[in-house]
Every structure is written in C-alpha cells, then in structure tokens.
Design an enzyme around this catalytic site. Structure first.
Site, mmCIF file in Angstrom:
data_model
loop_
_atom_site.group_PDB
_atom_site.id
_atom_site.type_symbol
_atom_site.label_atom_id
_atom_site.label_comp_id
_atom_site.label_asym_id
_atom_site.label_seq_id
_atom_site.Cartn_x
_atom_site.Cartn_y
_atom_site.Cartn_z
ATOM 1 N N ASP A 31 0.833 -1.202 0.000
ATOM 2 C CA ASP A 31 0.000 0.000 0.000
ATOM 3 C C ASP A 31 0.876 1.264 0.000
ATOM 4 O O ASP A 31 1.995 1.256 0.521
ATOM 5 C CB ASP A 31 -0.911 -0.009 1.240
ATOM 6 C CG ASP A 31 -2.084 0.948 1.088
ATOM 7 O OD1 ASP A 31 -2.429 1.302 -0.053
ATOM 8 O OD2 ASP A 31 -2.654 1.342 2.121
ATOM 9 N N ASN A 33 1.206 3.391 -2.964
ATOM 10 C CA ASN A 33 1.683 3.808 -4.294
ATOM 11 C C ASN A 33 1.161 5.194 -4.663
ATOM 12 O O ASN A 33 1.893 6.035 -5.204
ATOM 13 C CB ASN A 33 1.208 2.830 -5.368
ATOM 14 C CG ASN A 33 1.816 1.452 -5.228
ATOM 15 O OD1 ASN A 33 2.696 1.251 -4.404
ATOM 16 N ND2 ASN A 33 1.340 0.510 -6.028
ATOM 17 N N HIS A 48 2.216 3.263 -9.125
ATOM 18 C CA HIS A 48 2.048 1.821 -9.355
ATOM 19 C C HIS A 48 3.236 1.259 -10.135
ATOM 20 O O HIS A 48 3.727 0.172 -9.861
ATOM 21 C CB HIS A 48 0.736 1.546 -10.096
ATOM 22 C CG HIS A 48 -0.485 1.981 -9.331
ATOM 23 N ND1 HIS A 48 -0.660 1.691 -8.000
ATOM 24 C CD2 HIS A 48 -1.582 2.700 -9.698
ATOM 25 C CE1 HIS A 48 -1.817 2.192 -7.589
ATOM 26 N NE2 HIS A 48 -2.385 2.823 -8.600
ATOM 27 N N LEU A 142 10.740 -20.441 -5.092
ATOM 28 C CA LEU A 142 9.802 -19.588 -4.350
ATOM 29 C C LEU A 142 8.451 -19.660 -5.051
ATOM 30 O O LEU A 142 8.386 -19.619 -6.279
ATOM 31 C CB LEU A 142 10.304 -18.128 -4.376
ATOM 32 C CG LEU A 142 9.385 -17.076 -3.755
ATOM 33 C CD1 LEU A 142 9.469 -17.124 -2.229
ATOM 34 C CD2 LEU A 142 9.744 -15.665 -4.238
ATOM 35 N N LEU A 206 -6.800 -4.803 7.418
ATOM 36 C CA LEU A 206 -6.599 -5.948 6.523
ATOM 37 C C LEU A 206 -7.156 -5.705 5.126
ATOM 38 O O LEU A 206 -6.746 -6.377 4.175
ATOM 39 C CB LEU A 206 -7.239 -7.208 7.110
ATOM 40 C CG LEU A 206 -6.576 -7.762 8.382
ATOM 41 C CD1 LEU A 206 -7.353 -8.974 8.887
ATOM 42 C CD2 LEU A 206 -5.126 -8.149 8.107
HETATM 43 C C1 IPE Z 1 -5.394 -2.795 -0.248
HETATM 44 O O1 IPE Z 1 -5.068 -1.461 -0.385
HETATM 45 C C2 IPE Z 1 -5.425 -3.466 -1.599
HETATM 46 C C3 IPE Z 1 -4.144 -3.670 -2.235
HETATM 47 C C4 IPE Z 1 -2.981 -3.354 -1.744
HETATM 48 C C5 IPE Z 1 -4.191 -4.324 -3.525
HETATM 49 P P1 IPE Z 1 -6.192 -0.345 -0.535
HETATM 50 O O2 IPE Z 1 -5.482 0.949 -0.678
HETATM 51 O O3 IPE Z 1 -7.136 -0.693 -1.624
HETATM 52 O O4 IPE Z 1 -6.966 -0.453 0.862
HETATM 53 P P2 IPE Z 1 -7.853 0.630 1.615
HETATM 54 O O5 IPE Z 1 -8.851 1.132 0.618
HETATM 55 O O6 IPE Z 1 -6.946 1.713 2.076
HETATM 56 O O7 IPE Z 1 -8.454 -0.128 2.740
HETATM 57 C C1 IPE Z 2 -1.613 0.178 -3.375
HETATM 58 O O1 IPE Z 2 -1.380 1.518 -3.374
HETATM 59 C C2 IPE Z 2 -1.789 -0.370 -4.758
HETATM 60 C C3 IPE Z 2 -3.146 -0.865 -5.042
HETATM 61 C C4 IPE Z 2 -4.153 -0.842 -4.207
HETATM 62 C C5 IPE Z 2 -3.363 -1.396 -6.372
HETATM 63 P P1 IPE Z 2 -2.562 2.581 -3.386
HETATM 64 O O2 IPE Z 2 -2.929 2.878 -4.796
HETATM 65 O O3 IPE Z 2 -3.682 2.104 -2.537
HETATM 66 O O4 IPE Z 2 -1.855 3.817 -2.732
HETATM 67 P P2 IPE Z 2 -2.465 4.831 -1.691
HETATM 68 O O5 IPE Z 2 -2.959 4.026 -0.517
HETATM 69 O O6 IPE Z 2 -3.588 5.534 -2.381
HETATM 70 O O7 IPE Z 2 -1.338 5.718 -1.341
HETATM 71 MG MG MG Z 3 -4.128 2.339 -0.565
#
Ligand code: IPE
Ligand code: IPE
Ligand code: MG
Length: 254
Positions: A31, A33, A48, A142, A206
């Site tokens: 999380d 990105n 991403h 792996l 989670l």
């Molecule tokens: C969880 O991250 C999903 C992935 C990392 C693929 P999110 O950014 O979607 O989660 P929330 O919305 O903050 O709970």
């Molecule tokens: C996680 O990073 C990647 C995916 C959920 C695909 P985010 O895109 O959720 O990044 P933030 O949480 O908005 O910074």
């Molecule tokens: Mg996120």
C-alpha cells in the site's frame, strides 16, 4: 539530536537473522503507491509503476532469505471502485509485467500462482497470466502467489459454494465439512498459512486480505510507501518477527 531517537538494535542483515526461524510464508499488502506519487507531483499510475520495482526487490530478497511462499496483494475486489483510468492503468501495467518479468521469474526459479476471481479480467490478460502460471509451474525456489481481483470474503463465499455443490451432489456429508475441507477449496489451497503479514503505507487494517488464512499470522505494519520498500525494510520485518513468541493459543514452552 536527542538520545530518544537512538535505536540500540543493530540493523538487521541476512547474517544477523536466525536461519531456522524464517517465515515459510510472507503475505504483503503493498500500500502507498498513490501517496508516493502524490508526494512527487506525479500521477497515481507512476506510483504503481514504481511499485513494480519494489516487487522485484522483494521477490529477490525473499528468495535469498529462504522464504518459500510470498503472497502479494496486487488488486482487490474493492479496487474496481477506483476511477476507470486508474483501473485501466493497473491492468495495463499487469499485462506489461507479465511480458517483461517472465524470463526473470523462470531464471529465478519462481513459481507463479494466482489467487482471485480471474473471470472478471480482460480475456487476453487472463490468458497471459495463466500462460505464465503454466510456464513457471516446475519452478521450486519460491512460490509467488499474486492476489489479483482478490477479496477474502469472496474467496470464502466461493469455497462455501463449492462445498454446498458437493453436498448437493451427495459427494460430501455436511458433517464432513471441516477446516481441511474449507482450506482445500480456497484459492490458496495447498499453501501454508502466512506466518507474517506485512502492510506498508501506514494503514493498520486488513482490507479484505486473506481473512481465513491470517488467523495466527504475526502482523507487521510499516509507514514506508510501497515503492520505497526495499531489502532493509524486509530484513527489519524479519528481525521483528524473530522476536515474537507465537503461542497459537497455548502456553510458553520455555
Ligand atoms: C489494499 O489497499 C489493496 C491492495 C494493496 C491491492 P487499498 O489501498 O485498496 O486499501 P484501503 O482502501 O486503504 O483499505
Ligand atoms: C496500493 O497503493 C496499490 C493498489 C491498491 C493497487 P494505493 O494505490 O492504494 O496507494 P495509496 O494508498 O492511495 O497511497
Ligand atoms: Mg491504498
């Protein structure tokens, strides 16, 4: 700088870790990105793309440390709620990664698995993913389990549906449904439960990830945005894990 900033624990390296206590299965909620990109004035898609570098580093580091299974949360069932252009960018990036990373996965002895509902994906992307799964199937260094269009609740519903079908067909008695049976019908069938769950990006939740499987996982949250996650962060998580006492509901054995 005040002394309160000083952390007396030495920086973890491969050598300071106990090789007998490496988690067999690490699961990561990658999380941050979007925030990484926003902090640089870049579009979210750039975050991403940068996250893919962190994926490569993490695969290498896990393999070097002797981790057997690495599950990465790449796209959740809830991520369809994002703007269409971001979803499209994520799918495009996945397609590119399948092409660009294939040789490296084979060279590194990585066996790709997928967890999630692939039926909702573009058929070409789905086929590319499934071909890479087949290509890497003999690899043994792996297991890289990519959670894609993955939702923990959807996974449990899908397992329940399959079990109900077996009961309706007279192949299984209701009393025959047990944890082993449920495990066998999850996307992660055959994989050990995660020992360590890492979430980057600072949130401590989670987000519908591996709800059944993390029953006894050790949880580790770190503030670093996923594109900045590197070997030192992974080693710090492993060092922290090695200080935990896992009791599984029992009592200390020392
Ligand atoms: C969880 O991250 C999903 C992935 C990392 C693929 P999110 O950014 O979607 O989660 P929330 O919305 O903050 O709970
Ligand atoms: C996680 O990073 C990647 C995916 C959920 C695909 P985010 O895109 O959720 O990044 P933030 O949480 O908005 O910074
Ligand atoms: Mg996120």
């Amino acid at each position: 700088m005040g002394n309160t900033q000083f952390d007396p624990r030495p920086l973890a390296t491969e050598r300071t870790l106990d090789p007998t206590r490496i988690p067999a299965h690490i699961a990561i909620i990658m999380d941050g990105n979007g925030r990484w990109a926003a902090a640089r004035g870049l579009p979210r898609a750039a975050g991403h793309r940068a996250g893919l570098e962190a994926v490569r580093r993490t695969i290498d580091a896990c393999r070097d440390c002797g981790v057997r299974v690495l599950t990465l949360y790449a796209f959740s069932t809830e991520n369809w709620r994002r703007p269409a252009d971001e979803v499209a960018a994520l799918m495009r990036l996945t397609g590119e990664a399948v092409v660009d990373e294939a040789a490296e996965l084979v060279r590194g002895g990585v066996h790709l698995r997928l967890s999630g509902d692939l039926s909702a994906l573009d058929p070409t992307l789905r086929e590319q993913l499934e071909q890479l799964v087949a290509l890497t199937q003999p690899n043994r260094n792996l297991v890289l389990n990519v959670a894609y269009n993955y939702g923990g609740r959807a996974e449990i519903v899908s397992a329940l549906r399959k079990l109900a079908e077996e009961v309706a067909a007279g192949q299984l008695a209701p009393g025959g449904i047990n944890e082993t049976q449920v495990n066998a019908h999850l996307y992660t069938s055959g994989l050990p439960d995660p020992d360590l769950l890492i979430r980057t990006g600072g949130e401590q939740r989670l987000s519908n990830f591996l709800l059944w499987q993390v029953a006894y996982a050790e949880l580790y949250f770190c503030d670093v945005f996923w594109p900045d996650f590197d070997r030192t962060h992974l080693l710090a998580a492993l060092a922290d894990y090695q200080h935990r006492r896992r009791r599984f509901g029992g009592v200390e054995d020392e």
